[in-house]
Every structure is written in structure tokens, then in C-alpha cells.
Enzyme design. Structure first.
Site, PDB file in Angstrom:
ATOM      1  N   ASP A 110       0.744  -1.669   0.446  1.00 48.42           N
ATOM      2  CA  ASP A 110       0.425  -0.041   0.413  1.00 48.42           C
ATOM      3  C   ASP A 110       1.215   1.015  -0.141  1.00 48.42           C
ATOM      4  O   ASP A 110       2.094   1.034  -0.097  1.00 48.42           O
ATOM      5  CB  ASP A 110      -0.426   0.021   0.906  1.00 48.42           C
ATOM      6  CG  ASP A 110      -2.357   0.942   1.235  1.00 48.42           C
ATOM      7  OD1 ASP A 110      -2.481   1.053  -0.324  1.00 48.42           O
ATOM      8  OD2 ASP A 110      -2.950   0.225   1.649  1.00 48.42           O
ATOM      9  N   ASP A 121     -10.252   2.124  -3.531  1.00 52.59           N
ATOM     10  CA  ASP A 121     -11.586   1.990  -2.120  1.00 52.59           C
ATOM     11  C   ASP A 121     -12.804   1.869  -2.125  1.00 52.59           C
ATOM     12  O   ASP A 121     -13.347   1.654  -0.982  1.00 52.59           O
ATOM     13  CB  ASP A 121     -10.720   2.841  -0.737  1.00 52.59           C
ATOM     14  CG  ASP A 121      -8.943   3.141  -0.339  1.00 52.59           C
ATOM     15  OD1 ASP A 121      -9.018   1.400  -0.590  1.00 52.59           O
ATOM     16  OD2 ASP A 121      -8.568   3.576   0.433  1.00 52.59           O
TER      17      ASP A 121
HETATM   18  C1  DGJ Z   1      -6.070   2.155   1.622  1.00 54.50           C
HETATM   19  C2  DGJ Z   1      -6.235   0.837   0.947  1.00 54.50           C
HETATM   20  O1  DGJ Z   1      -7.174   0.862  -0.407  1.00 54.50           O
HETATM   21  C3  DGJ Z   1      -7.453   0.059   2.021  1.00 54.50           C
HETATM   22  O2  DGJ Z   1      -7.751  -1.374   1.604  1.00 54.50           O
HETATM   23  C4  DGJ Z   1      -6.565  -0.556   3.196  1.00 54.50           C
HETATM   24  O3  DGJ Z   1      -5.117  -1.595   3.160  1.00 54.50           O
HETATM   25  C5  DGJ Z   1      -6.229   0.564   4.607  1.00 54.50           C
HETATM   26  N1  DGJ Z   1      -5.197   1.057   3.317  1.00 54.50           N
HETATM   27  C6  DGJ Z   1      -5.368   0.212   5.156  1.00 54.50           C
HETATM   28  O4  DGJ Z   1      -4.962   1.278   5.810  1.00 54.50           O
END
Ligand code: DGJ
Length: 740
Positions: free
Chosen positions: A480, A550
Site C-alpha cells: 500500500d 477504496d
Molecule cells: C488503503 C487501502 O486501499 C485499503 O484497502 C486498506 O488497505 C487501507 N489502506 C489500510 O490502511
């Protein structure tokens, strides 16, 4: 330890070795014309009498016997536009009165900033050429690399810029390539968005002047994606199935820029590479700078034809796969705990979810954020990659063993390039972050960006990831990256050299991934950046999949998935089924609709499955099993966007057909039925007209009287009707057709 770049080179060499076929490339020494043919495409350029490399043709494939005369520069247009600025050059230096976008702009130590590149030599390479250009007087050499893909006709272009002067030279702007189209009416298509709103297809008429698509953020960005498609005609004439489309995508995960301009003589030029904003790369004597790769392709079959070529190219030539397979394997069906637990992870909680996931038929269990350091929320812990002893008193092993015992493999979330100021790492190494001394350090999500360009930081990041993967049986890392850059200083370097950060950061990212893949070949990676902030053909050489957004609202995802697939294959498009009502839009949808929306890509479950009713578990289990049977067709077949959900469409539908044309899968969705309107008849595409296909519903019904078996010709000409009862809000249906 392998050096970062050599690992990346080794890794890419192994991947490219799989590319055995050759495409015709030729050089006509009399006319000094280079020609590359591949798939349905020809690309031709030549050396004009002044010595410049000039583009001659990019379009549908020409006959082998078709020849070109020597390139003739375009004439000057009065005294204001010289022949140099009018002529569509393959790689124009900024000099001699160039007013269109330059491919290369440099400053010499003595203040000279004039650069005029002329042909010097060339060598034939596998499926292409390396063509060397040199400035007319200074020792600046540029090698242009061309590699034509024999199947798709997609051309990979990049440049190596070398300083053989006795003094340093600063590269202020360096493109990977410039592409040209003759005067005409064109529509530019590109992808824009924001966090939780990525992948909107934006279309506009190409008019005089420049349209800049870019990221200045240090990484690819949610706001614009480095992909373009230029379609012949006005926006209302652009079609999924017909018409000429020239498209391209940059393989770079740092700041990038693509400039699409209609120049003073109405020619269209597309120039792309490193973003020149705040750029400055000092080349010491003997040093070279490699640009990213700019891929370009052509289709005569509309935006649909263009995306099918690009998908195939990504599957065959870009995405990681083992030597044993010609394509990457379809993604495991995953469960991810993020939306169910957020940071509140624990051994018992994750084990309980793992049991539920296994009962659904999940292949891979992924624990998301919250397992490390003092991570209770997003204020602390990033940088401290030890297992949190309160949440996992016996380390990760008991959970991983449990997941394995349940028949799944195990994946884990990491965010390696970031640090919270509230962390041991930051307390120990406050100088490791991007910053300008004495200036504020702007935070995003309470975190700062580690300067991955620095070798100590690079070694720390590689070291902890290598240890994590060596000490634990981990099959998958979700990588991430949750903010963009600010104050991008690198004060360990002399002031004039600090802007190297724009190149070295991303190179080190690739180097770490390459080295991890070489050392841990069974581990797969997902590129996530708070959703789809780091999706491009650069990261996709090292990442098996991406997290597109997201935003997991199944209705929003239909449009996002539609947009995503103009540039990227559904193989990498992870799509989780999450809870209803959705946290973002507060929209309630049925589990069937949510499942079908996610089944258009690589399916995952991200809901709180502990709260699911037995009926929901049974439905999800049935649809996961049905998905598995047709997944290769959905994620690697030819995709036809039958009805786009864009522009508030009441309906949408997609269809995929496998390469052998023995199977096809159709998805149909209703937003909100109005005036009792029936779903439009779907005229299917891409089938073999003479083959008999049996229709079976995955979810929903066809209209009464629809044949269960009919020819490809019937499904394509007559079409498929949905059941008359297929009406309402947020409804979905799916069907498969199999060769009998
Ligand atoms: C952003 C990601 O896109 C989410 O899926 C998740 O992993 C969060 N970060 C976790 O902090």
C-alpha cells in the site's frame, strides 16, 4: 545482496526471454527508412536530409512491398514556424527554435541550452532497432529503443541519454517518446478521478494547443492515469467497435506527463515521459539516464479493439509470470479483513474470519492493516515492522498455520515507503523522510514519505520485507501507499543534484520488488495506493494485481470497472464484495448484485462474513463456485463493453470470450428501471458464427422461449434477451455460453 538495478534487469530479462516470436523489421538503406510491422500495425520513420529522425507513418498494416521515399521535412510557415518546429520528429531536442513540446531539454555547464539531435547510427535488435542520435556539436548521445510486439503491434519505445562531455549536463526534460498523427479531427480519451472516484473516461475534442495529463505527486496518482487513446472523429462518432484509435500508456510509477498537442500546422503530437515539473537530473561525464517506456498501439476496431490489444499485451508481455506459463495465472479468490475489522485485528478474530472464509471456498486469506508496531489506528506504527505482541502474542505463525490448515494461503498488508512520526523508526531516523531542512513536514494520514531514493532507506525496506517473507510462509503482499509527496528534498546530496529523487525513488521501488521476486519467487504482490493511485505499466512488471479503488460500492464499481478496462486487463482488477449499506454512498444492494459486480474482475470478499446469514453464505458459496468455472474467460478473454454504464446509463452489460471461442460470459446490470422499460436485447460479439453454444444462467433467467443451444451467428445477430421480470433497482444477471 544484489544491487537494485541489476535485480530489476535480471528480473526483466527473464520475463522478456519468454517473448520468442519475431516481427518483421527492416531498414531501407537507400531511402534511410526504418519500418516495424506487428499484428495489424506498421510504424515507419526515416532520416531526413538534415539528419533528423522523422515519423512517416503509424497505422494499419501496410503490404510488405509498400515502400517509402526518404523523409522530407515539412516546410517553414513564414518566418515564425521553422521547418525544424513543423517537422514531426521522433525525438526532438529543444533548440533551433522548437516551439512544440520537446522530447529532450538540457542545460550545459557553460550556459548553452541549445540541443539539436541528428542520426548517428543504428543496430537491429530482437523485434526492433536501437537508433543513436547525437547533438550536432556537443557530446550528448541519445539511443532510441524500439521493440515491436509481433502479435498486438504494440510498440515499446524509450530513450537512453548519455553525457560524454567533459562537464556535467542537467537534463531538464526527458520524454520516453513522441508520437505523431497527421492533421484530422480527433477525440482524446483519458482517465481521471480522485480518491474513491478513480477511472472516469474523459473525452474531448483535440483542438489547437496542448492538453497536459500528468502527475506531479511523486507517484502515478488517482487524479490522472498515464494512458491515452486518440480516436478518429468527434466524441459522438467514437465507437466501441469501429474506427481508428491510436493509444498509449507510460510505464512509470513516479511523476509523469503526457502532452497531447495540436500544433501550428494541425498535426497532433503526443509526448510523454518524466514530468518536467521540478525535474533536473545531473548527468556527470559518462553517466546515462534511462527514460521510462512509452507503449503505443493502433486499432481499427474502436476503443474496444484498442483495449483488447492492450489487455493481451499486458497479459503476454508485461505482467509477471513464470517461464512455465505463457500468461499469469488467474488470481486466487481472496478474503480481505480490512472493511470487516479495520485496525482492530487479533489472532482470535482473524482465525474466526478465516474459518468463515474457508467455508465460502476462498483460496487466499489476507490480513490487512493493523498487525504491526503500535498500530491501533492511523496515527502510529508505520515503519516499525515487528508483529504487535498484544494482538499476536505468538507471532504470525499460529494464524498462518490455521489459514493453511483451512486450505488457504496467507497474504499480508504492508506500506513499506511510509513512516508515522509516532514510530521507533522515525524517532531513530528523522532524516530518512523527504523534507527540506528547517521547513514544515506536511503530513497526510498522519504519515511522512521515506526517501526511498537513499540507499540506507532502500536497504532498510528491502531488509524488513525480505525477513518478513523469509520468517513466515507468506504467499502474497498487498503493498500500500497512502499519500503523495510534499517537500521532496534530499539534503544529503548537493543542491543541484537533489531532484534525482524523482527518478531514483521509483527505480529503487522497482529494484526492491524485482529483488524480492527473485529471492521469493512464489510470493505475489498487489499494487495498492489508497485504491488505484499506483496503476501503470511500470509497476505491473512487478505486481500481479492492483486495488482499483477504496470505493467498493458495487454500483460505483460498475463505472469504475468500465473505465479501468479501457487501459487495464480485468485479470489485475481486484474486486471485493463488501457490506450493505455501503459506507461511502449509504446505498443498500442485494448480495447477488454485489457478487455479480465483483465477478466482472478478479473476485474477492471484503465483507464482515461473520455477520452473514446462512442464506447469504449459501449464495456467495454458489456464486464463488460458478465464478471459478469461468474465471479464465472473464479475466483473460476478449472483453466487449456491450453497454457502458457511463453517463447515467440505466443499463450496462459486458461480455468476454475466451481465445479459443469456446466459452463466453455475459453480465447485465440495471441501475433503476424507468417506465417499465425492458432490458435491451444484447447482440453478442466475438463468437464463432458456425459454432453451437449452449446458454446457461449463472444468475437470473433469459426471456421465455430463448433457445438453450444456438449458433454463434444466432447469439450475435439475433441476440440474447433478459427475462421480462428483470426490472427494478440494482439488479444483476449473468450467463455463460459453452461450445457444445
Ligand atoms: C488503503 C487501502 O486501499 C485499503 O484497502 C486498506 O488497505 C487501507 N489502506 C489500510 O490502511
Amino acid at each position: 545482496m544484489l544491487k537494485a538495478l541489476s535485480a530489476a534487469t535480471l528480473f526483466l530479462a527473464a520475463a522478456l526471454a519468454a517473448q520468442a516470436q519475431t516481427s518483421p523489421v527492416s531498414f531501407d538503406p537507400a531511402a534511410t527508412v526504418f519500418r516495424l510491422d506487428g499484428g495489424g500495425v506498421s510504424y515507419v520513420f526515416g532520416i531526413n536530409p538534415r539528419g533528423e529522425l522523422q515519423q512517416l507513418y503509424w497505422g494499419g498494416r501496410l503490404a510488405a512491398a509498400d515502400g517509402f521515399a526518404q523523409a522530407a521535412p515539412l516546410p517553414e510557415w513564414a518566418s515564425f514556424d521553422s521547418s525544424y518546429t513543423n517537422t514531426p520528429q521522433e525525438y526532438a531536442g529543444w533548440g533551433a527554435g522548437l516551439f512544440v513540446e520537446p522530447a529532450l531539454k538540457v542545460s550545459f555547464a557553460d550556459g548553452n541550452r541549445d540541443l539539436v539531435l541528428h542520426y548517428r547510427s543504428h543496430t537491429a535488435t530482437a523485434n526492433g532497432f536501437d537508433v543513436v542520435l547525437k547533438d550536432i556539436s556537443r557530446e550528448i548521445y541519445v539511443t532510441l529503443h524500439y521493440t515491436m510486439d509481433p502479435e498486438s503491434g504494440i510498440l515499446a519505445r524509450s530513450a537512453t541519454i548519455q553525457n560524454r562531455e567533459a562537464q556535467p549536463v542537467t537534463v531538464e526534460q526527458a520524454a520516453a517518446a513522441a508520437w505523431a498523427l497527421p492533421p484530422g479531427h480527433y477525440t482524446l480519451n483519458y482517465l481521471t478521478g480522485r480518491w474513491a472516484g478513480e477511472w472516469n473516461l474523459t473525452q474531448e475534442v483535440i483542438s489547437p494547443g496542448a492538453r497536459v495529463i500528468e502527475s506531479r505527486r511523486g507517484s502515478t496518482s488517482h487524479q490522472a492515469n498515464p494512458w491515452f487513446a486518440i480516436a478518429a472523429g468527434r466524441p459522438e462518432q467514437v465507437s466501441e467497435d469501429h474506427g481508428e484509435v491510436w493509444f498509449g500508456a507510460l510505464g512509470w510509477s513516479g511523476s509523469w506527463r503526457i502532452t497531447v498537442e495540436q500544433d501550428q500546422l494541425d498535426e497532433v503530437r503526443v509526448t510523454g515521459g518524466f514530468n518536467p515539473f521540478d525535474f533536473g537530473y545531473v548527468l556527470h561525464p559518462g553517466e546515462s539516464l534511462e527514460t521510462p517506456v512509452f507503449y503505443g498501439g493502433y486499432s481499427a476496431s474502436g476503443l474496444g479493439g484498442a483495449s483488447r490489444l492492450l489487455h493481451r499485451y499486458e497479459l503476454d508481455r508485461i505482467l509477471p509470470h513464470t517461464a512455465a506459463t505463457s500468461r499469469p495465472r488467474p488470481r486466487p479468490v481472496i478474503y480481505n479483513s480490512w472493511e470487516a475489522t479495520e485496525f482492530n485485528v487479533s489472532e482470535a478474530g482473524q482465525m474466526a474470519l478465516a474459518e468463515k472464509a474457508a467455508a465460502l471456498g476462498i483460496d487466499r486469506f489476507v490480513m490487512d492493516d493493523g498487525w504491526f508496531g503500535e498500530r491501533k489506528d492511523d496515527h502510529a506504527g508505520l515503519g516499525d515492522w515487528y508483529v504487535n505482541a498484544e494482538k499476536f502474542p505468538h507471532g504470525l505463525k499460529p494464524l498462518i498455520d490455521k489459514v493453511h490448515a483451512l486450505g488457504m494461503d496467507f497474504g499480508l498488508w504492508v506500506e513499506p515507503e511510509m513512516v508515522n512520526p509516532d514510530s521507533d523508526l522515525y524517532r531513530k531516523h528523522p532524516d530518512w523522510v523527504l523534507n527540506f531542512p528547517g521547513r514544515p513536514r506536511s503530513e497526510g494520514r498522519n504519515q511522512l514519505v521515506l526517501n526511498l531514493a537513499r540507499h540506507e532507506v532502500r536497504d532498510y525496506v528491502f531488509g524488513f520485507l525480505d525477513k518478513l517473507l523469509s520468517d513466515n510462509d507468506i504467499a502474497f503482499l498487498k503493498w500500500d501507499y497512502n499519500r503523495n509527496w510534499s517537500e521532496p528534498g534530499w539534503d544529503q546530496l548537493p543542491a543541484a543534484e537533489q531532484k534525482r529523487v524523482y527518478v531514483e525513488f521509483t527505480r529503487n521501488l522497482y529494484g526492491i520488488l524485482a529483488e524480492l521476486r527473485l529471492k521469493h519467487p512464489k510470493v505475489e504482490f498487489e499494487s495498492c495506493s489508497g485504491g488505484g493511485g499506483r496503476v501503470d505499466l511500470g509497476i505491473l512488471r512487478y505486481a500481479d494485481e492492483v486495488w482499483p479503488s477504496d470505493n467498493t460500492d458495487p454500483f460505483d464499481r460498475l463505472s469504475q470497472q468500465d473505465g479501468f478496462t479501457y487501459a487495464y486487463t480485468p485479470q489485475i482488477m481486484m474486486a471485493w464484495v463488501t457490506d450493505s449499506p455501503h459506507w461511502l454512498n449509504r446505498r443498500a444492494t442485494s448480495l447477488s448484485y454485489r457478487m455479480l459486480s465483483s465477478m466482472q474482475g478478479s473476485l474477492g470478499i471484503g465483507a464482515n462474513i461473520a455477520a452473514w446469514s446462512p442464506e447469504e453464505v449459501a449464495l456467495a458459496k454458489r456464486l464463488i463456485a460458478a465464478y471459478r468455472q469461468v474465471q479464465p474467460t472473464i479475466v483473460q478473454g476478449d472483453l466487449y463493453r456491450l453497454i457502458s454504464p457511463r453517463n447515467g446509463s440505466e443499463f450496462s452489460a459486458t461480455q468476454t470470450v475466451n481465445a479459443e471461442k469456446t466459452q463466453s460470459v455475459v453480465f447485465a446490470f440495471i441501475h433503476s428501471t424507468q417506465q417499465g422499460r425492458l432490458f435491451p436485447r444484447l447482440k453478442l460479439k466475438g463468437l464463432d458464427p458456425a459454432t453451437e453454444y449452449a446458454l446457461s444462467p449463472i444468475e437470473g433467467k433469459p426471456r421465455a422461449g430463448t433457445p438453450t443451444v444456438a449458433s454463434g451467428a444466432w447469439w450475435m445477430n439475433h441476440g440474447l434477451d433478459m427475462d421480462d421480470g428483470f426490472r427494478g433497482d440494482f439488479q444483476g444477471a449473468a450467463f455463460r455460453l459453452d461450445k457444445r
